[in-house]
Design a protein around this motif. Sequence first.
Motif, mmCIF file in Angstrom:
data_model
loop_
_atom_site.group_PDB
_atom_site.id
_atom_site.type_symbol
_atom_site.label_atom_id
_atom_site.label_comp_id
_atom_site.label_asym_id
_atom_site.label_seq_id
_atom_site.Cartn_x
_atom_site.Cartn_y
_atom_site.Cartn_z
ATOM 1 N N UNK A 276 0.840 -1.200 0.000
ATOM 2 C CA UNK A 276 0.000 0.000 0.000
ATOM 3 C C UNK A 276 0.871 1.243 0.000
ATOM 4 N N UNK A 277 0.481 2.201 -0.835
ATOM 5 C CA UNK A 277 1.167 3.494 -0.861
ATOM 6 C C UNK A 277 0.129 4.577 -0.555
ATOM 7 N N UNK A 278 0.003 4.989 0.713
ATOM 8 C CA UNK A 278 0.693 4.490 1.887
ATOM 9 C C UNK A 278 -0.304 3.820 2.799
ATOM 10 N N UNK A 279 0.178 3.073 3.788
ATOM 11 C CA UNK A 279 -0.708 2.398 4.718
ATOM 12 C C UNK A 279 -1.256 3.392 5.734
ATOM 13 N N UNK A 280 -2.232 2.926 6.514
ATOM 14 C CA UNK A 280 -2.828 3.791 7.544
ATOM 15 C C UNK A 280 -1.841 4.182 8.635
ATOM 16 N N UNK A 281 -0.739 3.457 8.749
ATOM 17 C CA UNK A 281 0.244 3.813 9.774
ATOM 18 C C UNK A 281 0.770 5.223 9.577
ATOM 19 N N UNK A 282 0.824 5.682 8.320
ATOM 20 C CA UNK A 282 1.359 7.029 8.078
ATOM 21 C C UNK A 282 0.468 8.105 8.676
ATOM 22 N N UNK A 283 -0.843 7.852 8.707
ATOM 23 C CA UNK A 283 -1.750 8.853 9.280
ATOM 24 C C UNK A 283 -1.433 9.130 10.744
ATOM 25 N N UNK A 284 -0.903 8.115 11.434
ATOM 26 C CA UNK A 284 -0.591 8.287 12.848
ATOM 27 C C UNK A 284 0.491 9.346 13.046
#
Length: 470
Positions: A276-284
């Motif tokens: 995934x570009x990008x995963x939900x982890x980036x939102x954190x």
Amino acid sequence: MKLHDQWENLPAAHRTRFLNTRIAATDQWPAHELPGWQQPWQPLRPLILTEDAASALGHLAARMIHLAVDACLRRARTAGDLYDLLRYPRELPLLDRDRPLDHAELTACARPDILLSEGTPRFLELNISTAVAATRAVDVLAAAYHDLWDGPHLIPPPSVIEARSAHLAATLPHPDDGPPRLLIPTWTAGGRLPGLDGEAALRAYLRPSADSATRAGLRVIQASLSELRTDHTAVLYAGTDRVDAMLCPFLSDEVSDDNGGLAATARAQRAGTVRLFQSDATSLLSAKAVLAWIHQDIDLLDPADRQLVRDHLPFTLHLPRHHSAAERRAPLAHAAQARERLVLKPSCGHGGHGVVFGRDLSPTQWLRILHEELEHDDVVLQELVDADTLRMPFFSPGQDRVHHEDVAFVLSPYLIGGRSTGLLVRHDAPTRTTNGAAGSTLNPINMANSAFCNTAMLLRPPHAAPTATP
């Protein structure tokens, strides 16, 4: 480091022709790309930065984002650890809780929001995600302005979409049967993208991204999230097409009517069969608590980074809602004493929602709102930035006249793989007073609050070679 608008340093004759040509092009201007553009006034020009200044800003932004990831890694090992630590208030369907936090993955796409104060960049938030708005609009505006300019040395920044496609082509693993198959999905999310509520409209809007990825050598699939499924080996399919990677230009918690498509994507992500570009982890990492952590860790940084934080990151204090009365005592005393120089923000908010300026409230109101917010949310207190303004000419098609006004603005450079590309500029229409050197209001500069989407162009000195991006 100082950044200043260079418009007045362009030749007067070229500026005059540019503005006249821009006014004449009003009916053909690419308004359909820009949420909120159909307002009584239209800005007539971009912000102008020197090419060297834009490159230096990219280096600065990349370093600030690196420090943010470092701050997270001191506190969390996995995306789930970070989610729990932040007490993130929303479910994130595409969050792989067991996935280790990784510098390269977390910083692949970012668009920090910056105010200039006497020319000094000051970072308000980091926006580390592919779901940030205006990606296409920035490219379209830069190309449109460039077409109007008939003088020398004024160039558009690198295209955000082209840089993203090149980054994906260079970093995605290649399957045995050829280039990676990239899904550019459509989805249902009411209201976030004005005029793009339907999936057909979204597909047309995302067509330049698909064309760019194809030119970069990727095999592109366009399909709805509702068409996604996995097979017995957790391989992701869109209809009959296998998916190796997916562009995620959406907030997964705002997607509706996906028919299990997000759940299928999450299964494939956990199994390692899709990237995934990008995963939900980036939102954190966009949480403003992370900015407070950088300040908390300042004594752990080397001298150059300590100075960078002091110069460019407004002091930010995290107030978790679970803290005891004793733990809150000192922060609340600071909040009361420094009210006129503080801004209250949700720790994990976005879009300018819930932002309150202390100078707009009485001491009693300020403390009451602060206590109320702490009942249900983690918040931060951030140092108020005395923001520079931009002298902008506006044209009113209905009145057929030009009006000049100083407006506050936010500068947001896009970074793809740590390299600076296009620049988003948001500023107000001439009819609204905003937070900045000239005063404040409860409304931050945001497209949700009728701010204009604009961009910046780069001034290259005569005989200069292109400046390397970070």
